[in-house]
Design a protein around this motif. Structure first.
Motif, mmCIF file in Angstrom:
data_model
loop_
_atom_site.group_PDB
_atom_site.id
_atom_site.type_symbol
_atom_site.label_atom_id
_atom_site.label_comp_id
_atom_site.label_asym_id
_atom_site.label_seq_id
_atom_site.Cartn_x
_atom_site.Cartn_y
_atom_site.Cartn_z
ATOM 1 N N MET A 1 12.818 46.943 27.352
ATOM 2 C CA MET A 1 13.558 45.760 26.917
ATOM 3 C C MET A 1 12.718 44.948 25.929
ATOM 4 N N PRO A 2 13.216 44.691 24.715
ATOM 5 C CA PRO A 2 12.469 43.867 23.754
ATOM 6 C C PRO A 2 12.263 42.452 24.291
ATOM 7 N N ALA A 3 11.076 41.917 24.066
ATOM 8 C CA ALA A 3 10.740 40.595 24.589
ATOM 9 C C ALA A 3 11.674 39.511 24.061
ATOM 10 N N VAL A 4 12.210 39.690 22.857
ATOM 11 C CA VAL A 4 13.057 38.660 22.251
ATOM 12 C C VAL A 4 14.344 38.446 23.035
ATOM 13 N N TYR A 5 14.760 39.408 23.828
ATOM 14 C CA TYR A 5 15.993 39.277 24.608
ATOM 15 C C TYR A 5 15.744 38.673 25.999
ATOM 16 N N ARG A 6 14.480 38.459 26.343
ATOM 17 C CA ARG A 6 14.162 37.945 27.677
ATOM 18 C C ARG A 6 13.830 36.459 27.607
ATOM 19 N N HIS A 7 14.528 35.662 28.402
ATOM 20 C CA HIS A 7 14.247 34.229 28.482
ATOM 21 C C HIS A 7 12.935 34.013 29.231
ATOM 22 N N SER A 8 12.218 32.958 28.870
ATOM 23 C CA SER A 8 10.901 32.725 29.476
ATOM 24 C C SER A 8 10.969 32.438 30.969
ATOM 25 N N SER A 9 12.137 32.037 31.474
ATOM 26 C CA SER A 9 12.274 31.767 32.905
ATOM 27 C C SER A 9 12.614 33.025 33.699
ATOM 28 N N SER A 10 12.863 34.136 33.013
ATOM 29 C CA SER A 10 13.220 35.374 33.689
ATOM 30 C C SER A 10 11.972 36.074 34.232
ATOM 31 N N GLN A 11 12.165 36.866 35.270
ATOM 32 C CA GLN A 11 11.076 37.661 35.807
ATOM 33 C C GLN A 11 10.680 38.743 34.799
ATOM 34 N N GLY A 12 9.419 39.125 34.816
ATOM 35 C CA GLY A 12 8.931 40.101 33.871
ATOM 36 C C GLY A 12 9.593 41.465 33.994
ATOM 37 N N TRP A 13 10.104 41.767 35.198
ATOM 38 C CA TRP A 13 10.727 43.074 35.398
ATOM 39 C C TRP A 13 12.240 43.036 35.177
ATOM 40 N N ALA A 14 12.797 41.838 34.956
ATOM 41 C CA ALA A 14 14.252 41.702 34.832
ATOM 42 C C ALA A 14 14.752 42.329 33.532
ATOM 43 N N THR A 15 15.985 42.843 33.552
ATOM 44 C CA THR A 15 16.588 43.441 32.355
ATOM 45 C C THR A 15 17.818 42.662 31.886
ATOM 46 N N ASP A 16 18.107 41.538 32.536
ATOM 47 C CA ASP A 16 19.256 40.738 32.113
ATOM 48 C C ASP A 16 18.852 39.839 30.949
ATOM 49 N N THR A 17 19.831 39.477 30.128
ATOM 50 C CA THR A 17 19.579 38.602 28.992
ATOM 51 C C THR A 17 20.511 37.409 29.042
ATOM 52 N N VAL A 18 20.095 36.317 28.384
ATOM 53 C CA VAL A 18 20.938 35.118 28.329
ATOM 54 C C VAL A 18 21.463 34.872 26.918
ATOM 55 N N TYR A 19 21.201 35.792 25.993
ATOM 56 C CA TYR A 19 21.584 35.582 24.594
ATOM 57 C C TYR A 19 22.848 36.357 24.260
ATOM 58 N N HIS A 20 23.877 35.595 23.849
ATOM 59 C CA HIS A 20 25.208 36.175 23.663
ATOM 60 C C HIS A 20 25.868 35.648 22.394
ATOM 61 N N LEU A 21 26.840 36.421 21.923
ATOM 62 C CA LEU A 21 27.738 35.979 20.868
ATOM 63 C C LEU A 21 28.901 35.224 21.506
ATOM 64 N N VAL A 22 29.572 34.415 20.695
ATOM 65 C CA VAL A 22 30.818 33.776 21.128
ATOM 66 C C VAL A 22 31.945 34.513 20.421
ATOM 67 N N THR A 23 32.819 35.137 21.192
ATOM 68 C CA THR A 23 33.837 36.017 20.622
ATOM 69 C C THR A 23 35.246 35.460 20.829
ATOM 70 N N GLY A 24 36.195 36.039 20.097
ATOM 71 C CA GLY A 24 37.601 35.664 20.268
ATOM 72 C C GLY A 24 38.204 35.070 19.013
ATOM 73 N N THR A 25 39.461 34.765 19.111
ATOM 74 C CA THR A 25 40.208 34.211 17.975
ATOM 75 C C THR A 25 39.550 32.939 17.465
ATOM 76 N N GLY A 26 39.393 32.859 16.138
ATOM 77 C CA GLY A 26 38.826 31.658 15.531
ATOM 78 C C GLY A 26 37.321 31.611 15.524
ATOM 79 N N THR A 27 36.636 32.702 15.940
ATOM 80 C CA THR A 27 35.170 32.746 15.934
ATOM 81 C C THR A 27 34.679 33.735 14.879
ATOM 82 N N LEU A 28 33.390 33.915 14.796
ATOM 83 C CA LEU A 28 32.819 34.909 13.890
ATOM 84 C C LEU A 28 33.103 36.330 14.343
ATOM 85 N N PHE A 29 33.519 36.458 15.604
ATOM 86 C CA PHE A 29 33.714 37.790 16.184
ATOM 87 C C PHE A 29 35.098 37.914 16.833
#
Length: 310
Positions: free
Chosen positions: A182-210
C-alpha cells in the motif's frame, strides 16, 4: 529556645517550647501519650507555673496546640491548592498536546491529498479527463479503484504493472498486493501501520467531476479550479484498491455527521479536501451543506465568496 522533638509513634517532628521540657502529654498529630526529654533548665517558679500541664492538654498549653493544629490545617490546605494547580496545568498541557497532535494529523492529511491531486492532474493532462472512479471489466463491472489507475503518476509504475487489471480488487492476486504494498500517500497518519483501508475518496454522481456518464477534465471546470473539490477525506470502510467513493446525493453536503455516508469522519471539527488547482484545505463541519454541494460542482455557477476555502 524551642526544641525539635520527634513523636516515637507517628514520627511527626514538632518544635516544642522550653516551658514543656520534661513533661508528658498528647502528640498534637496522633494524640498518643508522649514524654518530652529535659532539654532546658527550669526555675522553681517555672516549675510551679507549669505543674500539671501536659503537651497538647487543657490549660496553659492550649494556645500552643491551637497554633500547631492551625499549622497542620494550613499545610493541608496548601497541599490541596498545589495539587489542584498541578492537575489544572496537566489538563491544560494535555489539551495543548492534543491540539498539536490534531494539527499535525490535519497537515499530514492535506499533504497526502495534494500529492494525490498532483497525480490526478498529471493523469488528466495525458488523457484529457480524470480517471474513472473504477477500472471496469466485462459488462461494466467495477474491478479496481482509480487509486490503482494513477499509481504510475505516484512513482509506483512497478506496483501498477503487478496488478491484474482484469480481476477484482479482492481476487487473491490483487488482494495480496494491496496488503503488501500500500503506498504511504493513501494511508492517513491516524491509521495503523498494517491497515489497508484509505480515507481518500472522490465525490461522484450527477453534477460532480465524476458523473455516471464519465469523468470530466480540468478544462471542463467552469466554476474555478480553486473552488471545485477534487478529492476528500471520508471514513468509508474500504481497502485502498476497492472501487468505493462518496456519492454526492447520499452525502447531501454534510460533514462529520453520524450517518457515515458523508464527507469527513476522519479529522475532528471538519474535513480535509483538495481542489482542482492542487491546493489542500480544511472545511469546518459547520460549513453549510449548500456551500459544500457548490464546491463539488464543477460548473454549477453557484456564487461563492473568494475566502470560502481560506
Amino acid at each position: 529556645m524551642p526544641y525539635l522533638f520527634t513523636c516515637p509513634h507517628c514520627q511527626t517532628r514538632t518544635e516544642v517550647e522550653d516551658e514543656f521540657s520534661g513533661q508528658t502529654g498528647e502528640c498534637v498529630v496522633c494524640g498518643r501519650q508522649i514524654q518530652l526529654p529535659d532539654f532546658a533548665p527550669q526555675s522553681g517558679n517555672a516549675e510551679g507555673v507549669n505543674a500539671g500541664r501536659s503537651v497538647g492538654s487543657h490549660g496553659g498549653s492550649t494556645p500552643k496546640r491551637k497554633r500547631s493544629v492551625a499549622w497542620v490545617v494550613a499545610a493541608v490546605m496548601m497541599l490541596l491548592i498545589v495539587g489542584a494547580a498541578v492537575i489544572a496545568i496537566a489538563q491544560v498541557g494535555g489539551s495543548a498536546a492534543q491540539r498539536v497532535r490534531q494539527g499535525r494529523e490535519r497537515m499530514a492529511s492535506i499533504r497526502n491529498l495534494e500529492k494525490i491531486a498532483l497525480a490526478l492532474n498529471a493523469y488528466a493532462a495525458d488523457h484529457g479527463t480524470y480517471p474513472a472512479p473504477a477500472i471496469l471489466g466485462q459488462g461494466g463491472k467495477p474491478l479496481l479503484s482509480w487509486r490503482v489507475q494513477i499509481l504510475p503518476y505516484l512513482g509506483e509504475e512497478e506496483l501498477f504493472d503487478r496488478f491484474n487489471l482484469n480481476e477484482r480488487w479482492d481476487s487473491e492476486e490483487n488482494q495480496m498486493l494491496s496488503y503488501q504494498d500500500m503506498p504511504a500517500v493513501y494511508r492517513h497518519s491516524s491509521s495503523q501501520g498494517w491497515a489497508t483501508d484509505t480515507v481518500y475518496h472522490l465525490v461522484t454522481g450527477t453534477g460532480t467531476l465524476f458523473p455516471a456518464s464519465g469523468p470530466l477534465g480540468p478544462k471542463q471546470v467552469l466554476d474555478g479550479a480553486g473552488k471545485t473539490i477534487l478529492c476528500v477525506e471520508a471514513r468509508k470502510a474500504s481497502n485502498w484498491t476497492e472501487p468505493v467513493d462518496v456519492d454526492a446525493i447520499t452525502a447531501g453536503g454534510k460533514i462529520n455527521s453520524t450517518g457515515g455516508s458523508d464527507l469527513g469522519g476522519v479529522t475532528e471539527g471538519g474535513v480535509c479536501v483538495v481542489t482542482v488547482d492542487g491546493r489542500g484545505h480544511f472545511l469546518a463541519e459547520s460549513t453549510p451543506a449548500m456551500t459544500v454541494n457548490a464546491l463539488v460542482s464543477p460548473k454549477g455557477g453557484e456564487p461563492l465568496t473568494d475566502d470560502v476555502l481560506d
